[in-house]
Scaffold this motif. Structure first.
Motif, PDB file in Angstrom:
ATOM      1  N   ASP A  24       0.788  -1.334  -0.010  1.00  0.00           N
ATOM      2  CA  ASP A  24       0.017   0.021  -0.056  1.00  0.00           C
ATOM      3  C   ASP A  24       1.041   1.283  -0.068  1.00  0.00           C
ATOM      4  N   PRO A  25       1.673   1.351  -0.871  1.00  0.00           N
ATOM      5  CA  PRO A  25       2.868   2.334  -1.047  1.00  0.00           C
ATOM      6  C   PRO A  25       2.362   3.685  -1.435  1.00  0.00           C
ATOM      7  N   GLY A  26       2.969   4.926  -0.870  1.00  0.00           N
ATOM      8  CA  GLY A  26       2.605   6.185  -1.263  1.00  0.00           C
ATOM      9  C   GLY A  26       3.240   6.611  -2.681  1.00  0.00           C
ATOM     10  N   VAL A  27       4.266   5.617  -3.130  1.00  0.00           N
ATOM     11  CA  VAL A  27       5.072   6.041  -4.138  1.00  0.00           C
ATOM     12  C   VAL A  27       5.063   4.874  -5.074  1.00  0.00           C
ATOM     13  N   LEU A  28       4.675   5.014  -6.343  1.00  0.00           N
ATOM     14  CA  LEU A  28       4.443   3.829  -7.187  1.00  0.00           C
ATOM     15  C   LEU A  28       5.372   4.242  -8.568  1.00  0.00           C
ATOM     16  N   LEU A  29       6.431   3.186  -8.954  1.00  0.00           N
ATOM     17  CA  LEU A  29       6.950   3.443 -10.250  1.00  0.00           C
ATOM     18  C   LEU A  29       6.386   2.170 -11.080  1.00  0.00           C
ATOM     19  N   PHE A  30       6.194   2.538 -12.350  1.00  0.00           N
ATOM     20  CA  PHE A  30       5.822   1.519 -13.347  1.00  0.00           C
ATOM     21  C   PHE A  30       6.752   1.586 -14.555  1.00  0.00           C
ATOM     22  N   ASP A  31       7.371   0.659 -14.982  1.00  0.00           N
ATOM     23  CA  ASP A  31       8.071   0.859 -16.099  1.00  0.00           C
ATOM     24  C   ASP A  31       7.374   0.056 -17.458  1.00  0.00           C
ATOM     25  N   GLU A  32       6.636   0.943 -18.124  1.00  0.00           N
ATOM     26  CA  GLU A  32       6.147   0.328 -19.469  1.00  0.00           C
ATOM     27  C   GLU A  32       5.243  -0.570 -18.910  1.00  0.00           C
TER      28      GLU A  32
ATOM     29  N   ASN B 291      -6.554   3.597 -15.955  1.00  0.00           N
ATOM     30  CA  ASN B 291      -7.608   4.105 -14.943  1.00  0.00           C
ATOM     31  C   ASN B 291      -6.713   3.799 -13.234  1.00  0.00           C
ATOM     32  N   LEU B 292      -6.156   2.546 -13.336  1.00  0.00           N
ATOM     33  CA  LEU B 292      -5.493   2.130 -12.083  1.00  0.00           C
ATOM     34  C   LEU B 292      -4.580   3.338 -11.644  1.00  0.00           C
ATOM     35  N   LEU B 293      -3.756   3.651 -12.478  1.00  0.00           N
ATOM     36  CA  LEU B 293      -2.620   4.791 -12.476  1.00  0.00           C
ATOM     37  C   LEU B 293      -3.405   5.976 -11.896  1.00  0.00           C
ATOM     38  N   LYS B 294      -4.570   6.356 -12.932  1.00  0.00           N
ATOM     39  CA  LYS B 294      -5.081   7.607 -12.588  1.00  0.00           C
ATOM     40  C   LYS B 294      -5.886   7.528 -11.018  1.00  0.00           C
ATOM     41  N   GLY B 295      -6.327   6.391 -10.613  1.00  0.00           N
ATOM     42  CA  GLY B 295      -7.140   6.295  -9.402  1.00  0.00           C
ATOM     43  C   GLY B 295      -5.860   6.348  -8.323  1.00  0.00           C
ATOM     44  N   LEU B 296      -4.700   5.605  -8.463  1.00  0.00           N
ATOM     45  CA  LEU B 296      -3.732   6.001  -7.314  1.00  0.00           C
ATOM     46  C   LEU B 296      -3.134   7.345  -7.397  1.00  0.00           C
ATOM     47  N   ALA B 297      -3.249   8.094  -8.468  1.00  0.00           N
ATOM     48  CA  ALA B 297      -2.655   9.448  -8.216  1.00  0.00           C
ATOM     49  C   ALA B 297      -3.811  10.137  -7.634  1.00  0.00           C
ATOM     50  N   ALA B 298      -5.171   9.944  -7.900  1.00  0.00           N
ATOM     51  CA  ALA B 298      -6.068  10.670  -7.291  1.00  0.00           C
ATOM     52  C   ALA B 298      -6.385  10.598  -5.664  1.00  0.00           C
ATOM     53  N   GLU B 299      -5.724   9.155  -5.220  1.00  0.00           N
ATOM     54  CA  GLU B 299      -5.531   9.059  -3.784  1.00  0.00           C
ATOM     55  C   GLU B 299      -4.629   9.691  -3.234  1.00  0.00           C
ATOM     56  N   GLY B 300      -3.822  10.409  -3.983  1.00  0.00           N
ATOM     57  CA  GLY B 300      -2.704  11.252  -3.558  1.00  0.00           C
ATOM     58  C   GLY B 300      -1.372  10.658  -3.513  1.00  0.00           C
ATOM     59  N   ARG B 301      -1.278   9.751  -4.190  1.00  0.00           N
ATOM     60  CA  ARG B 301       0.137   8.759  -4.290  1.00  0.00           C
ATOM     61  C   ARG B 301       0.911   9.558  -5.405  1.00  0.00           C
ATOM     62  N   THR B 302       2.092   9.052  -5.328  1.00  0.00           N
ATOM     63  CA  THR B 302       3.188   9.601  -6.393  1.00  0.00           C
ATOM     64  C   THR B 302       3.175   8.606  -7.314  1.00  0.00           C
ATOM     65  N   VAL B 303       2.821   8.739  -8.684  1.00  0.00           N
ATOM     66  CA  VAL B 303       2.879   7.954  -9.455  1.00  0.00           C
ATOM     67  C   VAL B 303       3.830   8.295 -10.801  1.00  0.00           C
ATOM     68  N   PHE B 304       4.936   7.309 -11.176  1.00  0.00           N
ATOM     69  CA  PHE B 304       5.863   7.715 -11.743  1.00  0.00           C
ATOM     70  C   PHE B 304       5.713   6.543 -12.893  1.00  0.00           C
ATOM     71  N   VAL B 305       5.406   6.721 -14.214  1.00  0.00           N
ATOM     72  CA  VAL B 305       5.303   5.538 -15.356  1.00  0.00           C
ATOM     73  C   VAL B 305       6.112   6.066 -16.477  1.00  0.00           C
ATOM     74  N   SER B 306       6.824   4.915 -16.908  1.00  0.00           N
ATOM     75  CA  SER B 306       7.673   5.362 -18.271  1.00  0.00           C
ATOM     76  C   SER B 306       6.820   4.768 -19.464  1.00  0.00           C
ATOM     77  N   SER B 307       7.285   5.317 -20.261  1.00  0.00           N
ATOM     78  CA  SER B 307       6.504   4.837 -21.603  1.00  0.00           C
ATOM     79  C   SER B 307       7.445   5.637 -22.850  1.00  0.00           C
ATOM     80  N   HIS B 308       7.335   4.844 -24.086  1.00  0.00           N
ATOM     81  CA  HIS B 308       7.893   5.389 -25.063  1.00  0.00           C
ATOM     82  C   HIS B 308       6.776   5.808 -26.030  1.00  0.00           C
TER      83      HIS B 308
END
Ligand SMILES: Nc1ncnc2c1ncn2[C@@H]1O[C@H](COP(=O)(O)OP(=O)(O)OP(=O)(O)O)[C@@H](O)[C@H]1O
Ligand SMILES: [Mg+2]
Lengths: 327, 281
Positions: free
Chosen positions: A145-153, A168-185
């Motif tokens: 249940d971390p406050g900071v999340l990293l997702f690589d592609e 939706n998951l990423l947006k939901g997590l950010a909406a809960e106030g978490r830090t969401v860092f997601v990579s993509s090309h």
């Protein structure tokens, strides 16, 4: 909150990450964008304490990853390579991770339920499809249940339904106030998911700006002109204040001058026009332009002016990112 | 096509809230986790089954053959017959099983990428390697003792009068049985260290087998005096001394040899630990 300061990673002579400084703030999805081999995964591994920086530092919640008292309770990550033993069941995979950080069994069941793997939790992870494996990775990231999340592609190899779920998951997590860092090309994916962008090319920071700003800048229009006398037309347009790039197909890409004005300049000087058309760069074009330039800029020694000329078709993008590049 | 249920539409990470994080990483938690890892993959069961079959099965075959050929033995052969040593010959083969398991404990994590998940959960790397070593070492010791005792008892039961058989109370017998089990566990730890240094299953197994079986062959190429001095230091020589109840020429005393093995394992594990901390995962 993630803070990188002067982060650098060299593998032999390859500079994978080059003096990278940025912040990732809570409450929003921050897209980490760059072409293949630009250093996204390497940066994420350094954030997670897996690779040692050659120089600089990176902290999560103000501490080096290795100094976090219960790391999974603060940071969760889905990294590039599947970090799952194929012979172990999904449940045992999560349970052995949970045990290290004092996370109860009930939470393992909860995240399996959350990602929709509860029914197959006792099956060997090696038998999982790509999408199921990705979901198991998500479950591992959410375990503490971390406050900071990293997702690589995270959407790599997923079907449209899976992609929407991740989004939706990423947006939901950010909406809960978490830090969401997601990579993509894929810029198009980030345009739908991210609120903020950190763009890198060849390991260097190119842009760090809100997505809205990026879209506004990159949707700037330009004009394409074709003429039997391209050199002369280019000369005339430049003296009228436009920025002109001669394309390899013989056309001219004109920015800084409205289409009507281009036509009038041509008419006044009796230059024949074969084409005069408005163009709008796609987000993907803008992104490629941005990152290609960083490649070229580093590949050979060019002057700022030459680099600026190459930037011309995407107009205002040159202002912000270039100042970074030219540092 | 997939058998999964549709993912939960509400991506609330807080669906089951966790109580606030307290405390910090503790060695006990990491040991528990490593125990879960070890017992939740089939390769563990296979390797340990191979260990048992090699030790008990091969020991039984060799003892049974000795029993049947007793009539053809010369007087010298009969006088030097060591029933304990015969029943423990399977340990030579068991070395490979324990070595492969020790190597897999760490290389399978690199091969699958699991090491990244492990180090993300426990960034204190010395703790990870120590926990792996402790859990594997304990399992290897218990299982090795069980199988060496089993090999001894099965072997002795196959020796029928007039062929002499051994009992645990006779001089050197208990030492040989217990010591062989410890030898296997220590060898397993040595292999784990090799695995951690090399990080690839095939490469690590090659080096392990090389150290065990190829080194003696290389030594054969040297003059006899050199061979005599150096062969004492080989694991196989140490094992030969350990399974014998009678003192052997040209070997270290059994416990001295085992101490030497422990030094090998410790050196490799310390080197592995240093590199484990320094290298990128
Ligand atoms: N362990 C390594 N050893 C040597 N070079 C490496 C290593 N890891 C990455 N590199 C190099 O560093 C550069 C950055 O790689 P990285 O995987 O971080 O890029 P990326 O942005 O994640 O690319 P992609 O979009 O393909 O995933 C590449 O040139 C790569 O070849
Ligand atoms: Mg990558």
């Amino acid at each position: 909150m993630i803070e990188a300061r002067g982060l650098t990673k060299r593998y032999g002579t390859t500079v994978a990450v080059d003096d990278l400084s940025f912040e990732v703030r809570p409450g929003q999805v921050t897209g980490f964008l760059g072409p293949n081999g630009s250093g996204k995964s390497t940066t994420m591994r350094m954030i997670m304490g897996l690779d040692h920086p050659s120089a600089g530092s990176v902290t999560v919640n103000g501490r080096r990853y290795g100094d976090l008292p219960r790391p999974l309770r603060e940071v969760g990550a889905l990294l590039e390579a599947k970090a799952i033993h194929p012979g172990r069941s999904a449940y045992n995979h999560l349970w052995c991770l949970a045990q290290t950080n004092g996370i109860p069994r009930s939470r393992v069941d909860a995240v399996l339920e959350l990602v929709g793997l509860a029914d197959v939790a006792r099956r060997r992870a090696g038998a999982f499809s790509l999408g199921m494996g990705q979901r198991l990775g998500m479950a591992a990231a959410l375990l503490g249940d971390p406050g900071v999340l990293l997702f690589d592609e995270p959407v790599n190899g997923l079907d449209p339904e899976g992609i929407r779920w991740v989004r939706n998951l990423l947006k939901g997590l950010a909406a809960e106030g978490r830090t969401v860092f997601v990579s993509s090309h894929l810029m198009s994916e980030m345009a739908l998911t991210a609120d903020h962008l950190v763009v890198i090319g060849r390991g260097r920071l190119i842009a760090d700006l809100p997505v809205q700003e990026f879209i506004a800048q990159s949707s700037r229009q330009y004009v394409r002109a074709r003429s039997p006398e391209p050199a002369r037309l280019a000369e005339l347009l430049r003296s009228a204040g436009a920025t002109v790039v001669a394309e390899t197909d013989g056309s001219l890409t004109v920015t800084g001058l409205a289409m009507a004005d281009v036509g009038e300049v041509a008419a006044r000087n009796q230059v024949v026009l074969h084409e005069l058309s408005p163009q709008a760069g796609s987000l993907e074009d803008a992104f490629m332009e941005l990152t290609n330039d960083s490649v070229e800029y580093r590949g050979d020694v060019t002057t700022d002016a030459a680099a600026a000329a190459r930037h011309a078709p995407v107009g205002a993008l040159t202002t912000d990112p270039l100042s970074d590049l030219a540092r | 096509m997939t058998t999964t249920t549709p993912p939960n539409a509400v991506p609330a990470g807080t669906a089951v809230p966790l109580s606030p994080a307290t405390g910090r990483l503790s060695p006990v938690d990491v040991l528990r986790s490593e125990w879960t890892k070890l017992r939740s993959v089939r390769s563990t069961v296979w390797s340990l089954a191979a260990l048992a079959v090699a030790t008990v099965g091969l020991g039984a075959i060799i003892t049974a053959v000795s029993n049947n050929r007793w009539r053809t033995f010369t007087l010298v052969e009969r006088l030097s017959f060591d029933p304990t040593s015969r029943s423990l010959r399977g340990v030579f083969l068991a070395q490979l099983a324990i070595g492969v398991l020790g190597i897999l404990v760490i290389t399978s994590e690199y091969g699958t990428g699991m090491i990244r998940a492990t180090l993300t959960a426990v960034p204190r790397r010395p703790l990870v390697l120590a926990a792996k070593t402790a859990v594997f070492g304990a399992v290897a010791l218990v299982v090795s003792e069980v199988v060496t005792f089993a090999a001894f008892f099965v072997g002795q039961s196959l020796l029928k009068s007039p062929v002499p058989h051994a009992t645990l109370g006779q001089p050197g017998v208990a030492r040989a049985v217990v010591g062989s089990g410890i030898y296997l566990a220590v060898l397993g730890l040595f292999a784990l260290g090799i695995g951690s240094l090399i990080r690839h299953t095939a490469g690590a197994i090659s080096i392990f087998v090389g150290a065990l079986l190829i080194l003696p062959l290389i030594l054969n190429a040297f003059p006899a005096s050199v061979q005599q001095t150096l062969s004492k230091f080989l694991p196989l020589t140490v094992l030969q001394a350990m399974i014998s109840t009678q003192p052997r020429p040209d070997t270290f005393a059994p416990w001295t040899g085992l101490g030497l093995m422990a030094i090998y394992a410790a050196v490799v594990l310390v080197a592995a630990g240093v590199l484990f901390v320094r290298r990128d995962a």
